[in-house]
Design a protein around this motif. Structure first.
Motif, PDB file in Angstrom:
ATOM      1  N   ASP A 133       0.876  -1.182   0.000  1.00  0.00           N
ATOM      2  CA  ASP A 133       0.000   0.000   0.000  1.00  0.00           C
ATOM      3  C   ASP A 133       0.907   1.224   0.000  1.00  0.00           C
ATOM      4  N   ASN A 160      -5.087   1.016  -6.033  1.00  0.00           N
ATOM      5  CA  ASN A 160      -4.737   2.342  -6.543  1.00  0.00           C
ATOM      6  C   ASN A 160      -3.409   2.829  -5.947  1.00  0.00           C
ATOM      7  N   MET A 161      -2.300   2.552  -6.671  1.00  0.00           N
ATOM      8  CA  MET A 161      -0.967   2.948  -6.179  1.00  0.00           C
ATOM      9  C   MET A 161      -0.160   3.515  -7.343  1.00  0.00           C
ATOM     10  N   MET A 185      -1.913   3.217   6.330  1.00  0.00           N
ATOM     11  CA  MET A 185      -2.783   2.087   6.019  1.00  0.00           C
ATOM     12  C   MET A 185      -2.053   0.760   6.235  1.00  0.00           C
ATOM     13  N   ARG A 238     -14.984  -4.309 -11.340  1.00  0.00           N
ATOM     14  CA  ARG A 238     -13.589  -4.205 -10.929  1.00  0.00           C
ATOM     15  C   ARG A 238     -13.175  -5.421 -10.102  1.00  0.00           C
ATOM     16  N   THR A 255     -10.599   0.850  -2.300  1.00  0.00           N
ATOM     17  CA  THR A 255     -11.824   1.666  -2.278  1.00  0.00           C
ATOM     18  C   THR A 255     -12.665   1.405  -3.516  1.00  0.00           C
ATOM     19  N   GLU A 256     -12.037   0.827  -4.541  1.00  0.00           N
ATOM     20  CA  GLU A 256     -12.747   0.657  -5.814  1.00  0.00           C
ATOM     21  C   GLU A 256     -13.543  -0.640  -5.792  1.00  0.00           C
ATOM     22  N   GLY A 257     -14.793  -0.521  -5.370  1.00  0.00           N
ATOM     23  CA  GLY A 257     -15.559  -1.740  -5.097  1.00  0.00           C
ATOM     24  C   GLY A 257     -16.629  -2.097  -6.102  1.00  0.00           C
ATOM     25  N   SER A 258     -16.504  -1.634  -7.362  1.00  0.00           N
ATOM     26  CA  SER A 258     -17.543  -1.999  -8.323  1.00  0.00           C
ATOM     27  C   SER A 258     -17.438  -3.497  -8.609  1.00  0.00           C
ATOM     28  N   SER A 259     -18.599  -4.111  -8.914  1.00  0.00           N
ATOM     29  CA  SER A 259     -18.606  -5.560  -9.143  1.00  0.00           C
ATOM     30  C   SER A 259     -17.719  -5.913 -10.336  1.00  0.00           C
ATOM     31  N   LYS A 313     -13.225  -4.273   0.823  1.00  0.00           N
ATOM     32  CA  LYS A 313     -13.505  -2.882   0.445  1.00  0.00           C
ATOM     33  C   LYS A 313     -13.184  -1.947   1.600  1.00  0.00           C
ATOM     34  N   LYS A 314     -12.535  -0.817   1.253  1.00  0.00           N
ATOM     35  CA  LYS A 314     -12.325   0.248   2.234  1.00  0.00           C
ATOM     36  C   LYS A 314     -13.544   1.174   2.182  1.00  0.00           C
ATOM     37  N   PRO A 315     -14.037   1.703   3.276  1.00  0.00           N
ATOM     38  CA  PRO A 315     -13.570   1.480   4.645  1.00  0.00           C
ATOM     39  C   PRO A 315     -13.970   0.093   5.130  1.00  0.00           C
ATOM     40  N   PHE A 316     -13.121  -0.471   5.993  1.00  0.00           N
ATOM     41  CA  PHE A 316     -13.387  -1.825   6.465  1.00  0.00           C
ATOM     42  C   PHE A 316     -13.360  -1.882   7.981  1.00  0.00           C
ATOM     43  N   ASP A 376      -3.243  -3.095  -1.982  1.00  0.00           N
ATOM     44  CA  ASP A 376      -4.118  -2.025  -2.467  1.00  0.00           C
ATOM     45  C   ASP A 376      -4.163  -2.104  -3.998  1.00  0.00           C
TER      46      ASP A 376
END
Lengths: 150, 143
Positions: free
Chosen positions: B9, B58-59, B14, B93, B87-91, B107-110, B56
Motif C-alpha cells: 500500500d 490504486n498505487m 494504512m 472491478r 476503495t474501488e468496489g464496483s462488481s 472494500k475500504k472502509p473496512f 491495495d
C-alpha cells in the motif's frame, strides 16, 4: 433538483461511513465556513467525472491519525497526517461512487495532499447543481468537503 | 503454523493499520513485510518467501492489478494468494481482479472483522492456527 439532493445524501453517507469506520470520528453537519490548514484532493473518471476536495483543520487531521493508528499526540507527524488525509479522500471517492452506481467502473486518481491554509466558504457556491459544499464538526474540529461533477 | 505476510500500500498509515489488524486477529505471523507499490512488492518477493499478499489497487508506479499480472507470469510467485484491499468496489472491478488471480477482496472502509474473515477464507486457517482446506469453487466465493 431531486437528483442533486440524492447525490448530496449519498456523499454525506459516504463521508460518515469513512470517518466512523476508519478514523472513529463522528461528524455532525454544520453550516459554517471552515478555516482549513490542509487539503486532500482526488478526481474520478467514469460514467460521470468529477473532483473531490477535503479541507482539514490540523486538529481534526491529528485526531484521525491518533484514532486510526492508536498513537498519542506526540506520535503524530506531517507524513502520517498526509497519509491519513489522502486515504480519507480516496475512501470518500470510492465509497461515494460505489453508492452512486456499483455496477459501473470508475477510475480514481492518486490522491494529492497540500499543506496550505485558507477559508472554505460553504455558502458561496452551494447553490450550484453540479457542486456540493458540505461542512462538518466533530469535537469543535471542522471539516469541509467539496465535490464537483461534470 | 506461522505465516509471512506482505502488505502492499502506498500509505504508511494504512500498512500500519492492516498489520495491526492481522496481528490482533490471532494469526501466527512470522514476518510482516511491506512495500509501497507493486514494483517494490516484486523486489521484496525476489528476496523473501511470503504466504499471503494483501495489496491495495490504486498505487503509483505499479498498481495492484498490474502486480497481479506480474505474479501470474512468474512460476515461483503465481501460487501466492493475493487479497485486494481497495476503495474501488464496483462488481466489474472485483471480477477483473479475480480474473487476474486475486483470491479475496476487501472494500475500504473496512472493519477488522472484514480482514479477519477474508484471511480465514483465503489462507484457510482459523484464528487458533488450525489449517482448514478451502474446498469452495470460484463461484462460491463472495464477489
Amino acid at each position: 433538483m431531486e437528483n442533486t439532493k440524492k447525490i448530496q445524501e449519498l456523499l454525506m453517507n459516504a463521508i460518515f461511513e469513512v470517518f466512523e469506520k476508519m478514523f472513529f470520528v463522528f461528524l455532525e453537519p454544520l453550516d459554517e465556513d471552515v478555516k482549513y490548514e490542509m487539503i486532500a484532493s482526488i478526481n474520478f473518471i467514469g460514467p460521470i467525472k468529477g473532483d473531490i476536495d477535503v479541507f482539514f483543520t490540523r486538529d481534526l487531521a491529528s485526531a484521525m491519525v491518533q484514532n486510526m493508528l492508536g498513537v498519542d499526540e506526540v506520535g503524530v507527524n506531517l507524513k502520517l497526517i498526509e497519509d491519513c488525509a489522502k486515504e480519507a479522500v480516496n475512501m470518500i471517492g470510492g465509497n461515494f461512487l460505489q453508492k452512486y452506481d456499483s455496477s459501473k467502473v470508475f477510475d480514481l486518481s492518486i490522491p494529492v495532499f497540500k499543506n496550505e491554509s485558507g477559508v472554505f466558504a460553504t455558502q458561496e457556491i452551494a447553490a450550484s447543481e453540479t457542486v456540493w459544499n458540505l461542512s462538518f464538526e466533530s469535537n469543535e474540529s471542522l471539516l469541509g468537503v467539496k465535490m464537483s461533477i461534470s | 503454523m506461522s505465516f509471512n505476510v506482505l502488505i502492499v500500500d502506498d500509505s504508511n498509515a494504512m500498512r500500519a493499520v492492516i498489520k495491526k489488524i492481522v496481528t490482533i486477529s490471532g494469526f501466527q505471523m512470522d514476518q510482516c513485510l511491506q512495500a509501497g507499490n507493486g514494483r517494490e512488492a516484486l523486489e521484496v518477493l525476489a528476496e523473501n518467501w511470503v504466504d499471503v499478499i494483501i495489496s491495495d489497487i490504486n498505487m503509483p508506479e505499479m498498481n495492484g492489478l498490474e502486480l497481479l499480472d506480474q505474479l501470474k507470469k512468474n512460476e515461483t510467485l503465481k501460487e501466492i494468494p493475493v487479497i485486494m484491499i481497495t476503495t474501488e468496489g464496483s462488481s466489474e472491478r472485483m471480477q477483473e481482479a479475480f480474473k487476474r488471480g486475486a483470491k479475496g477482496f476487501i472494500k475500504k472502509p473496512f472493519l477488522p472483522e472484514d480482514i479477519r474473515k477474508v484471511l480465514h477464507q483465503v489462507i484457510g486457517v482459523s484464528e487458533n492456527g488450525e489449517y482448514k482446506e478451502d474446498t469452495r469453487t470460484t463461484d462460491e466465493c463472495d464477489f
